[in-house]
Write a protein that holds these residues in place. Structure first.
Motif, PDB file in Angstrom:
ATOM      1  N   GLY A   1      81.694  61.812  12.258  1.00 29.18           N
ATOM      2  CA  GLY A   1      81.502  60.839  13.328  1.00 29.18           C
ATOM      3  C   GLY A   1      80.116  60.247  13.438  1.00 29.18           C
ATOM      4  O   GLY A   1      79.772  59.683  14.484  1.00 29.18           O
ATOM      5  N   THR A   2      79.321  60.323  12.368  1.00 29.36           N
ATOM      6  CA  THR A   2      77.947  59.801  12.440  1.00 29.36           C
ATOM      7  C   THR A   2      77.930  58.310  12.758  1.00 29.36           C
ATOM      8  O   THR A   2      77.189  57.855  13.629  1.00 29.36           O
ATOM      9  CB  THR A   2      77.205  60.060  11.121  1.00 29.36           C
ATOM     10  OG1 THR A   2      77.142  61.476  10.897  1.00 29.36           O
ATOM     11  CG2 THR A   2      75.791  59.495  11.177  1.00 29.36           C
ATOM     12  N   LYS A   3      78.761  57.546  12.063  1.00 30.60           N
ATOM     13  CA  LYS A   3      78.792  56.094  12.284  1.00 30.60           C
ATOM     14  C   LYS A   3      79.264  55.758  13.693  1.00 30.60           C
ATOM     15  O   LYS A   3      78.725  54.862  14.343  1.00 30.60           O
ATOM     16  CB  LYS A   3      79.690  55.426  11.247  1.00 30.60           C
ATOM     17  CG  LYS A   3      79.130  55.455   9.829  1.00 30.60           C
ATOM     18  CD  LYS A   3      80.057  54.722   8.863  1.00 30.60           C
ATOM     19  CE  LYS A   3      79.487  54.726   7.448  1.00 30.60           C
ATOM     20  NZ  LYS A   3      80.392  54.040   6.487  1.00 30.60           N
ATOM     21  N   GLU A   4      80.287  56.491  14.165  1.00 34.14           N
ATOM     22  CA  GLU A   4      80.817  56.221  15.506  1.00 34.14           C
ATOM     23  C   GLU A   4      79.780  56.528  16.582  1.00 34.14           C
ATOM     24  O   GLU A   4      79.647  55.797  17.565  1.00 34.14           O
ATOM     25  CB  GLU A   4      82.083  57.052  15.755  1.00 34.14           C
ATOM     26  CG  GLU A   4      83.280  56.638  14.921  1.00 34.14           C
ATOM     27  CD  GLU A   4      83.373  57.457  13.629  1.00 34.14           C
ATOM     28  OE1 GLU A   4      82.317  57.929  13.136  1.00 34.14           O
ATOM     29  OE2 GLU A   4      84.500  57.618  13.127  1.00 34.14           O
ATOM     30  N   HIS A   5      79.050  57.633  16.406  1.00 35.28           N
ATOM     31  CA  HIS A   5      78.034  57.998  17.397  1.00 35.28           C
ATOM     32  C   HIS A   5      76.885  56.984  17.402  1.00 35.28           C
ATOM     33  O   HIS A   5      76.380  56.622  18.463  1.00 35.28           O
ATOM     34  CB  HIS A   5      77.506  59.407  17.127  1.00 35.28           C
ATOM     35  CG  HIS A   5      78.430  60.498  17.574  1.00 35.28           C
ATOM     36  ND1 HIS A   5      79.604  60.801  16.928  1.00 35.28           N
ATOM     37  CD2 HIS A   5      78.349  61.365  18.632  1.00 35.28           C
ATOM     38  CE1 HIS A   5      80.210  61.802  17.551  1.00 35.28           C
ATOM     39  NE2 HIS A   5      79.475  62.157  18.584  1.00 35.28           N
ATOM     40  N   GLU A   6      76.487  56.552  16.217  1.00 31.47           N
ATOM     41  CA  GLU A   6      75.436  55.537  16.142  1.00 31.47           C
ATOM     42  C   GLU A   6      75.907  54.240  16.797  1.00 31.47           C
ATOM     43  O   GLU A   6      75.150  53.589  17.535  1.00 31.47           O
ATOM     44  CB  GLU A   6      75.067  55.287  14.683  1.00 31.47           C
ATOM     45  CG  GLU A   6      73.953  54.268  14.488  1.00 31.47           C
ATOM     46  CD  GLU A   6      72.605  54.743  15.002  1.00 31.47           C
ATOM     47  OE1 GLU A   6      71.823  53.899  15.494  1.00 31.47           O
ATOM     48  OE2 GLU A   6      72.331  55.959  14.932  1.00 31.47           O
TER      49      GLU A   6
ATOM     50  N   GLU B   1      85.502  52.074  24.157  1.00 34.76           N
ATOM     51  CA  GLU B   1      86.434  52.203  23.031  1.00 34.76           C
ATOM     52  C   GLU B   1      85.910  53.198  21.995  1.00 34.76           C
ATOM     53  O   GLU B   1      86.667  54.024  21.473  1.00 34.76           O
ATOM     54  CB  GLU B   1      86.655  50.840  22.376  1.00 34.76           C
ATOM     55  CG  GLU B   1      87.495  49.890  23.223  1.00 34.76           C
ATOM     56  CD  GLU B   1      87.673  48.533  22.550  1.00 34.76           C
ATOM     57  OE1 GLU B   1      87.152  48.356  21.421  1.00 34.76           O
ATOM     58  OE2 GLU B   1      88.328  47.669  23.145  1.00 34.76           O
ATOM     59  N   LEU B   2      84.631  53.141  21.723  1.00 32.53           N
ATOM     60  CA  LEU B   2      84.041  54.054  20.746  1.00 32.53           C
ATOM     61  C   LEU B   2      84.075  55.495  21.249  1.00 32.53           C
ATOM     62  O   LEU B   2      84.396  56.424  20.494  1.00 32.53           O
ATOM     63  CB  LEU B   2      82.596  53.632  20.458  1.00 32.53           C
ATOM     64  CG  LEU B   2      82.439  52.400  19.572  1.00 32.53           C
ATOM     65  CD1 LEU B   2      81.047  51.803  19.730  1.00 32.53           C
ATOM     66  CD2 LEU B   2      82.698  52.769  18.109  1.00 32.53           C
ATOM     67  N   ALA B   3      83.745  55.700  22.513  1.00 30.02           N
ATOM     68  CA  ALA B   3      83.747  57.056  23.074  1.00 30.02           C
ATOM     69  C   ALA B   3      85.144  57.656  23.031  1.00 30.02           C
ATOM     70  O   ALA B   3      85.322  58.834  22.674  1.00 30.02           O
ATOM     71  CB  ALA B   3      83.223  57.035  24.506  1.00 30.02           C
TER      72      ALA B   3
ATOM     73  N   ALA C   1      87.527  56.837  20.985  1.00 29.04           N
ATOM     74  CA  ALA C   1      87.873  57.057  19.576  1.00 29.04           C
ATOM     75  C   ALA C   1      87.272  58.364  19.071  1.00 29.04           C
ATOM     76  O   ALA C   1      87.896  59.088  18.284  1.00 29.04           O
ATOM     77  CB  ALA C   1      87.390  55.886  18.720  1.00 29.04           C
ATOM     78  N   ILE C   2      86.061  58.678  19.527  1.00 31.67           N
ATOM     79  CA  ILE C   2      85.418  59.940  19.142  1.00 31.67           C
ATOM     80  C   ILE C   2      86.224  61.120  19.665  1.00 31.67           C
ATOM     81  O   ILE C   2      86.452  62.110  18.960  1.00 31.67           O
ATOM     82  CB  ILE C   2      83.972  59.983  19.671  1.00 31.67           C
ATOM     83  CG1 ILE C   2      83.098  59.007  18.875  1.00 31.67           C
ATOM     84  CG2 ILE C   2      83.400  61.398  19.580  1.00 31.67           C
ATOM     85  CD1 ILE C   2      81.715  58.796  19.457  1.00 31.67           C
ATOM     86  N   VAL C   3      86.691  61.050  20.912  1.00 39.04           N
ATOM     87  CA  VAL C   3      87.508  62.124  21.479  1.00 39.04           C
ATOM     88  C   VAL C   3      88.825  62.233  20.725  1.00 39.04           C
ATOM     89  O   VAL C   3      89.278  63.338  20.398  1.00 39.04           O
ATOM     90  CB  VAL C   3      87.776  61.887  22.981  1.00 39.04           C
ATOM     91  CG1 VAL C   3      88.714  62.959  23.527  1.00 39.04           C
ATOM     92  CG2 VAL C   3      86.474  61.891  23.758  1.00 39.04           C
ATOM     93  N   ALA C   4      89.443  61.096  20.408  1.00 38.49           N
ATOM     94  CA  ALA C   4      90.729  61.104  19.707  1.00 38.49           C
ATOM     95  C   ALA C   4      90.608  61.789  18.346  1.00 38.49           C
ATOM     96  O   ALA C   4      91.528  62.491  17.910  1.00 38.49           O
ATOM     97  CB  ALA C   4      91.239  59.680  19.536  1.00 38.49           C
ATOM     98  N   ARG C   5      89.467  61.605  17.681  1.00 43.06           N
ATOM     99  CA  ARG C   5      89.265  62.227  16.368  1.00 43.06           C
ATOM    100  C   ARG C   5      89.191  63.745  16.481  1.00 43.06           C
ATOM    101  O   ARG C   5      89.508  64.469  15.538  1.00 43.06           O
ATOM    102  CB  ARG C   5      87.982  61.684  15.744  1.00 43.06           C
ATOM    103  CG  ARG C   5      87.669  62.245  14.372  1.00 43.06           C
ATOM    104  CD  ARG C   5      86.438  61.585  13.771  1.00 43.06           C
ATOM    105  NE  ARG C   5      85.303  61.549  14.683  1.00 43.06           N
ATOM    106  CZ  ARG C   5      84.526  62.607  14.931  1.00 43.06           C
ATOM    107  NH1 ARG C   5      84.781  63.768  14.369  1.00 43.06           N
ATOM    108  NH2 ARG C   5      83.498  62.502  15.761  1.00 43.06           N
ATOM    109  N   MET C   6      88.788  64.247  17.635  1.00 41.75           N
ATOM    110  CA  MET C   6      88.658  65.687  17.834  1.00 41.75           C
ATOM    111  C   MET C   6      89.974  66.356  18.192  1.00 41.75           C
ATOM    112  O   MET C   6      90.095  67.576  18.113  1.00 41.75           O
ATOM    113  CB  MET C   6      87.647  65.961  18.957  1.00 41.75           C
ATOM    114  CG  MET C   6      86.245  65.476  18.664  1.00 41.75           C
ATOM    115  SD  MET C   6      85.212  65.531  20.150  1.00 41.75           S
ATOM    116  CE  MET C   6      85.228  67.298  20.482  1.00 41.75           C
TER     117      MET C   6
END
Length: 212
Positions: A176-181, A197-199, A201-206
């Protein structure tokens, strides 16, 4: 009111009013029975009740200590610790949906600095293969996002989930480096929709995969 109930109320009152704070050791049984005017049996029963509720803890050979101020918070903490990872992430999704757009609107330069430092530490830890440091930096980044909302209740709720959040990050090293950046950049430019939307998406990946 029984003597035991009266003692429970008195000890609870002194904790709530700050006369005893977490980390303080209670006076000895002899002192408490004298000042409260009760028997040792009543004091011990009251202490057991407060230990069970989570306000006190008995350390064998050392004494009785205050470990919490609010029984409701203790109950919530126990509930959180026993919750499934999927349930914790569902709650986190809801918190992020509220905290992230607020952070994008209200963030200060100091908030951006905290986010940047956590993000850089996250990246360095991933490159070094240091899982513990990676997890700490990741948690610090998301906590900084919550703090940038400048909503004290949201910040407290987010902090209460830090331990189960930690459990969910065991296999996330370097992900998730790109998503966090991108999330950082969206907050920096006050893009509420993009940041949210990005936040999410980060949760969904987990989230663990669904089984048929």
């Amino acid at each position: 009111m029984s003597a035991v109930d009266a003692v429970i109320d008195e000890i609870r009152r002194q904790i709530h009013e700050g006369e005893w704070v977490p980390g303080d050791r209670l006076p000895s049984e002899a002192e408490l029975t004298k000042t409260l005017g009760i028997s040792r049996a009543s004091l011990r029963e009251a202490t057991r009740a407060l230990v069970h509720s989570g306000l006190l803890a008995v350390r064998q050979g050392d004494g009785t200590y205050v470990v919490a101020v609010d029984e409701a918070a203790v109950t919530l903490s126990r509930k959180i610790m026993n919750s499934k990872t999927s349930e914790v992430l569902e709650v986190r999704r809801g918190l992020d949906a509220s905290a992230v757009p607020l952070a994008a609107v209200r963030r200060t330069e100091a908030d951006l600095t905290a986010l940047r430092e956590a993000l850089d530490d996250r990246q360095r830890s991933a490159e070094a293969g240091d899982l513990d440091s990676f997890i700490e930096a990741d948690l610090r980044f998301h906590m900084a996002v919550a703090q940038a909302s400048h909503n004290e209740l949201l910040i407290d709720l987010y902090a209460s989930l830090n331990v189960p959040f930690r459990k969910s990050l065991g296999g996330a090293m370097g992900q998730g480096t790109k998503e966090h950046e991108a999330l950082y950049r969206a907050i920096e430019r006050r893009d509420t929709e993009g940041a949210t939307e990005l936040a999410l998406a980060i949760v969904a990946r987990m989230e663990p995969p669904e089984h048929p």
